[in-house]
Design a protein around this motif. Structure first.
Motif, PDB file in Angstrom:
ATOM      1  N   LEU A  22      56.022 -75.953 -37.356  1.00 37.48           N
ATOM      2  CA  LEU A  22      54.704 -76.177 -37.955  1.00 37.48           C
ATOM      3  C   LEU A  22      54.574 -77.595 -38.485  1.00 37.48           C
ATOM      4  N   ILE A  23      55.642 -78.132 -39.063  1.00 42.38           N
ATOM      5  CA  ILE A  23      55.607 -79.504 -39.564  1.00 42.38           C
ATOM      6  C   ILE A  23      55.370 -80.484 -38.417  1.00 42.38           C
ATOM      7  N   LEU A  24      56.090 -80.291 -37.323  1.00 40.34           N
ATOM      8  CA  LEU A  24      55.933 -81.177 -36.175  1.00 40.34           C
ATOM      9  C   LEU A  24      54.536 -81.073 -35.574  1.00 40.34           C
ATOM     10  N   VAL A  25      54.020 -79.849 -35.474  1.00 40.39           N
ATOM     11  CA  VAL A  25      52.685 -79.646 -34.918  1.00 40.39           C
ATOM     12  C   VAL A  25      51.624 -80.298 -35.808  1.00 40.39           C
ATOM     13  N   THR A  26      51.777 -80.130 -37.128  1.00 44.37           N
ATOM     14  CA  THR A  26      50.819 -80.730 -38.061  1.00 44.37           C
ATOM     15  C   THR A  26      50.846 -82.247 -37.965  1.00 44.37           C
ATOM     16  N   LEU A  27      52.042 -82.829 -37.912  1.00 41.75           N
ATOM     17  CA  LEU A  27      52.166 -84.278 -37.789  1.00 41.75           C
ATOM     18  C   LEU A  27      51.546 -84.769 -36.495  1.00 41.75           C
ATOM     19  N   ALA A  28      51.782 -84.049 -35.398  1.00 39.24           N
ATOM     20  CA  ALA A  28      51.197 -84.435 -34.119  1.00 39.24           C
ATOM     21  C   ALA A  28      49.673 -84.313 -34.147  1.00 39.24           C
ATOM     22  N   ALA A  29      49.153 -83.258 -34.811  1.00 38.56           N
ATOM     23  CA  ALA A  29      47.706 -83.070 -34.901  1.00 38.56           C
ATOM     24  C   ALA A  29      47.055 -84.200 -35.702  1.00 38.56           C
ATOM     25  N   VAL A  30      47.694 -84.600 -36.785  1.00 43.53           N
ATOM     26  CA  VAL A  30      47.163 -85.720 -37.578  1.00 43.53           C
ATOM     27  C   VAL A  30      47.151 -87.003 -36.756  1.00 43.53           C
ATOM     28  N   ALA A  31      48.240 -87.251 -36.022  1.00 40.92           N
ATOM     29  CA  ALA A  31      48.315 -88.461 -35.204  1.00 40.92           C
ATOM     30  C   ALA A  31      47.242 -88.454 -34.120  1.00 40.92           C
ATOM     31  N   VAL A  32      47.044 -87.317 -33.467  1.00 40.02           N
ATOM     32  CA  VAL A  32      46.027 -87.221 -32.412  1.00 40.02           C
ATOM     33  C   VAL A  32      44.631 -87.450 -32.988  1.00 40.02           C
ATOM     34  N   PHE A  33      44.356 -86.857 -34.149  1.00 37.71           N
ATOM     35  CA  PHE A  33      43.046 -87.043 -34.777  1.00 37.71           C
ATOM     36  C   PHE A  33      42.807 -88.519 -35.109  1.00 37.71           C
ATOM     37  N   LEU A  34      43.796 -89.164 -35.709  1.00 39.83           N
ATOM     38  CA  LEU A  34      43.631 -90.560 -36.100  1.00 39.83           C
ATOM     39  C   LEU A  34      43.424 -91.453 -34.882  1.00 39.83           C
ATOM     40  N   VAL A  35      44.208 -91.219 -33.835  1.00 34.43           N
ATOM     41  CA  VAL A  35      44.069 -92.044 -32.634  1.00 34.43           C
ATOM     42  C   VAL A  35      42.709 -91.828 -31.987  1.00 34.43           C
ATOM     43  N   ALA A  36      42.289 -90.560 -31.851  1.00 33.41           N
ATOM     44  CA  ALA A  36      41.014 -90.263 -31.200  1.00 33.41           C
ATOM     45  C   ALA A  36      39.836 -90.862 -31.965  1.00 33.41           C
ATOM     46  N   GLN A  37      39.869 -90.779 -33.293  1.00 31.47           N
ATOM     47  CA  GLN A  37      38.777 -91.308 -34.094  1.00 31.47           C
ATOM     48  C   GLN A  37      38.831 -92.823 -34.238  1.00 31.47           C
ATOM     49  N   SER A  38      39.981 -93.430 -33.952  1.00 30.80           N
ATOM     50  CA  SER A  38      40.126 -94.874 -34.097  1.00 30.80           C
ATOM     51  C   SER A  38      39.698 -95.633 -32.856  1.00 30.80           C
ATOM     52  N   ILE A  39      39.735 -94.978 -31.703  1.00 32.94           N
ATOM     53  CA  ILE A  39      39.429 -95.671 -30.448  1.00 32.94           C
ATOM     54  C   ILE A  39      38.049 -96.327 -30.457  1.00 32.94           C
ATOM     55  N   PRO A  40      36.969 -95.657 -30.932  1.00 36.33           N
ATOM     56  CA  PRO A  40      35.667 -96.348 -30.954  1.00 36.33           C
ATOM     57  C   PRO A  40      35.670 -97.643 -31.756  1.00 36.33           C
ATOM     58  N   ALA A  41      36.408 -97.674 -32.880  1.00 36.21           N
ATOM     59  CA  ALA A  41      36.450 -98.889 -33.686  1.00 36.21           C
ATOM     60  C   ALA A  41      37.279 -99.975 -33.007  1.00 36.21           C
ATOM     61  N   LEU A  42      38.339 -99.578 -32.319  1.00 38.76           N
ATOM     62  CA  LEU A  42      39.203-100.555 -31.662  1.00 38.76           C
ATOM     63  C   LEU A  42      38.520-101.190 -30.457  1.00 38.76           C
ATOM     64  N   THR A  43      37.592-100.481 -29.843  1.00 37.80           N
ATOM     65  CA  THR A  43      36.917-100.994 -28.644  1.00 37.80           C
ATOM     66  C   THR A  43      35.503-101.503 -28.924  1.00 37.80           C
ATOM     67  N   ALA A  44      35.048-101.403 -30.163  1.00 35.51           N
ATOM     68  CA  ALA A  44      33.671-101.790 -30.482  1.00 35.51           C
ATOM     69  C   ALA A  44      33.536-103.298 -30.624  1.00 35.51           C
ATOM     70  N   ASP A  45      32.301-103.756 -30.578  1.00 35.64           N
ATOM     71  CA  ASP A  45      31.999-105.156 -30.844  1.00 35.64           C
ATOM     72  C   ASP A  45      32.284-105.439 -32.319  1.00 35.64           C
ATOM     73  N   PRO A  46      33.103-106.446 -32.637  1.00 38.34           N
ATOM     74  CA  PRO A  46      33.419-106.724 -34.045  1.00 38.34           C
ATOM     75  C   PRO A  46      32.193-106.956 -34.919  1.00 38.34           C
ATOM     76  N   ARG A  47      31.087-107.402 -34.322  1.00 38.33           N
ATOM     77  CA  ARG A  47      29.878-107.658 -35.113  1.00 38.33           C
ATOM     78  C   ARG A  47      29.267-106.373 -35.652  1.00 38.33           C
ATOM     79  N   GLU A  48      29.650-105.228 -35.081  1.00 38.78           N
ATOM     80  CA  GLU A  48      29.141-103.958 -35.578  1.00 38.78           C
ATOM     81  C   GLU A  48      29.901-103.466 -36.807  1.00 38.78           C
ATOM     82  N   LEU A  49      31.062-104.046 -37.060  1.00 39.15           N
ATOM     83  CA  LEU A  49      31.868-103.609 -38.191  1.00 39.15           C
ATOM     84  C   LEU A  49      31.357-104.224 -39.477  1.00 39.15           C
ATOM     85  N   ARG A  50      31.620-103.558 -40.578  1.00 42.85           N
ATOM     86  CA  ARG A  50      31.165-104.027 -41.881  1.00 42.85           C
ATOM     87  C   ARG A  50      31.859-105.342 -42.221  1.00 42.85           C
ATOM     88  N   GLY A  51      31.070-106.332 -42.639  1.00 38.70           N
ATOM     89  CA  GLY A  51      31.630-107.637 -42.957  1.00 38.70           C
ATOM     90  C   GLY A  51      31.689-108.559 -41.759  1.00 38.70           C
TER      91      GLY A  51
END
Length: 305
Positions: A22-51
Motif C-alpha cells: 500500500l505504501i508503494l502504491v500510494t507513493l506511485a499514485a502521488v508521483a503519477v498525479f504530480l507528473v500528469a498535472q505538471s505537464i501542462p505547465a512544463l509545456t505551456a508558454d511562459p508568458r501564461e504563467l504568473r509573473g
C-alpha cells in the motif's frame, strides 16, 4: 513435510505485506498525479504563467533554492543542539531529570506549526532585529550579513531558527534512543582504560550512533523541506536567489509559495504550482536517497557491528 502455519502468523504476514504494498502504491499514485498535472505547465508558454518568467525553470529555481537554503540553515542550527541535548539526557542527567526532560522534548514535537509561526512573528523577530542591525553594521563586509537590514526581523535567518526549533525534538528523540543503545561493555571498557566520560562518549557512543545521527538529521531535514505554515507566516517572501540572511528581500520556499498562491490561482497557474510541488517531491526523494547511501556506507564502520 511443511509445517502448518498458524492463523495468527498468516494474518500478521498478510497484513504486513499489504501495508508495504500500500505504501508503494500510494507513493506511485502521488508521483503519477504530480507528473500528469505538471505537464501542462512544463509545456505551456511562459508568458501564461504568473509573473511572466522566461521559462518554468526560471520560475521554480528561486523556490527550490529557498527551500534547500532555509532547510540547510535550520539543520545546521538544530543538529549540534540536538546531539548535545541527547547526550545530556542519555549520559549526564540524573534519571528523574532525564525522564522529565525527555518528556518535554517529545511534547515540543506536538506543538502545531502555526504556533511556531506566531512565536516567530510576535516574539523572535522583534527580539533578534537589534542583533541583525548590529551584525549588518559591524560585519556587513561578510556576504551573508550584507544590508540593508530588515526593519521587522522577518528574514530567512529568523525562519531558519524557527524551523530549527521545530525539527529539534525529532532529531533529539532519535539520537537519544540511539545513544541509549550503545553496548554497556563498550562504555565500561573505555572507562576501565582510563578515559574520562567525554572521551568515552567520543570513542564509544558517537561512533556507534553515527548512522543514527545521519538518519535523524535527514528525517528532520525532510520535515524542514516540507514545512509550510511557519515559513508562510514569518517570512517576507520574494522569488529571488539571494544568500543574504538579514535583508527584507528573502527567497521563499516551494511549500510556502503553494500555500500563499493556490487560493488565487486558476487555469495554468494551478498546474504550475503543482509542478513546483513535483520539484519538492523530487528534492525530498533525492535527500532521502543520499541519506540512505550515507547510512549504508557508514554502517560497516559503526560500533553496531
Amino acid at each position: 513435510m511443511r509445517a502448518k502455519r498458524r492463523l495468527g502468523d498468516l494474518l500478521y504476514s498478510g497484513t504486513s505485506r499489504f501495508a508495504g504494498i500500500l505504501i508503494l502504491v500510494t507513493l506511485a499514485a502521488v508521483a503519477v498525479f504530480l507528473v500528469a498535472q505538471s505537464i501542462p505547465a512544463l509545456t505551456a508558454d511562459p508568458r501564461e504563467l504568473r509573473g511572466a518568467p522566461d521559462s518554468f525553470w526560471a520560475y521554480v529555481a528561486p523556490l527550490a533554492f529557498g527551500t534547500v537554503w532555509v532547510s540547510a540553515l535550520a539543520l545546521l542550527f538544530a543538529v549540534p543542539v540536538a546531539i548535545g541535548i541527547a547526550l545530556f539526557i542519555s549520559h549526564y542527567a540524573p534519571r528523574k531529570l532525564a525522564a522529565g526532560l525527555g518528556y518535554l522534548i517529545d511534547l515540543l514535537a506536538a506543538v502545531p506549526s502555526v504556533v511556531f509561526g506566531l512565536w516567530g512573528i510576535k516574539v523572535l523577530a522583534p527580539a533578534v532585529q537589534p542583533l541583525y542591525a548590529w551584525l549588518t553594521e559591524n560585519m556587513g563586509w561578510f556576504p551573508l550579513f550584507t544590508g540593508p537590514v530588515s526593519g521587522t526581523g522577518r528574514t530567512i535567518l529568523t525562519v531558519a531558527i524557527v524551523l530549527a526549533v521545530m525539527i529539534l525534538p525529532i532529531i533529539t528523540a532519535l539520537c537519544r534512543e540511539v545513544f541509549l543503545q550503545t553496548p554497556v561493555l563498550h562504555e565500561e571498557a573505555a572507562l576501565a582504560l582510563g578515559a574520562t566520560r567525554w572521551e568515552m562518549i567520543k570513542t564509544a557512543v558517537l561512533p556507534f550512533g553515527r548512522t543514527g545521527i545521519v538518519s535523524a538529521s535527514m528525517l528532520g531535514l525532510g520535515r524542514a523541506l516540507g514545512e509550510t505554515m511557519a515559513v508562510a507566516m514569518v517570512l517576507s517572501p520574494a522569488v529571488v536567489i539571494d544568500f543574504a540572511l538579514l535583508t527584507s528581500t528573502n527567497p521563499t520556499t516551494i511549500a510556502a509559495n503553494i500555500a500563499l498562491n493556490f487560493p488565487e490561482a486558476f487555469g495554468i497557474n494551478v498546474n504550475a504550482l503543482i509542478a513546483t510541488g513535483l520539484m519538492l517531491f523530487a528534492i525530498t526523494l533525492l535527500v532521502n536517497s543520499i541519506a540512505r547511501v550515507i547510512v549504508n556506507r557508514r554502517k560497516a564502520f559503526s560500533g553496531a557491528n
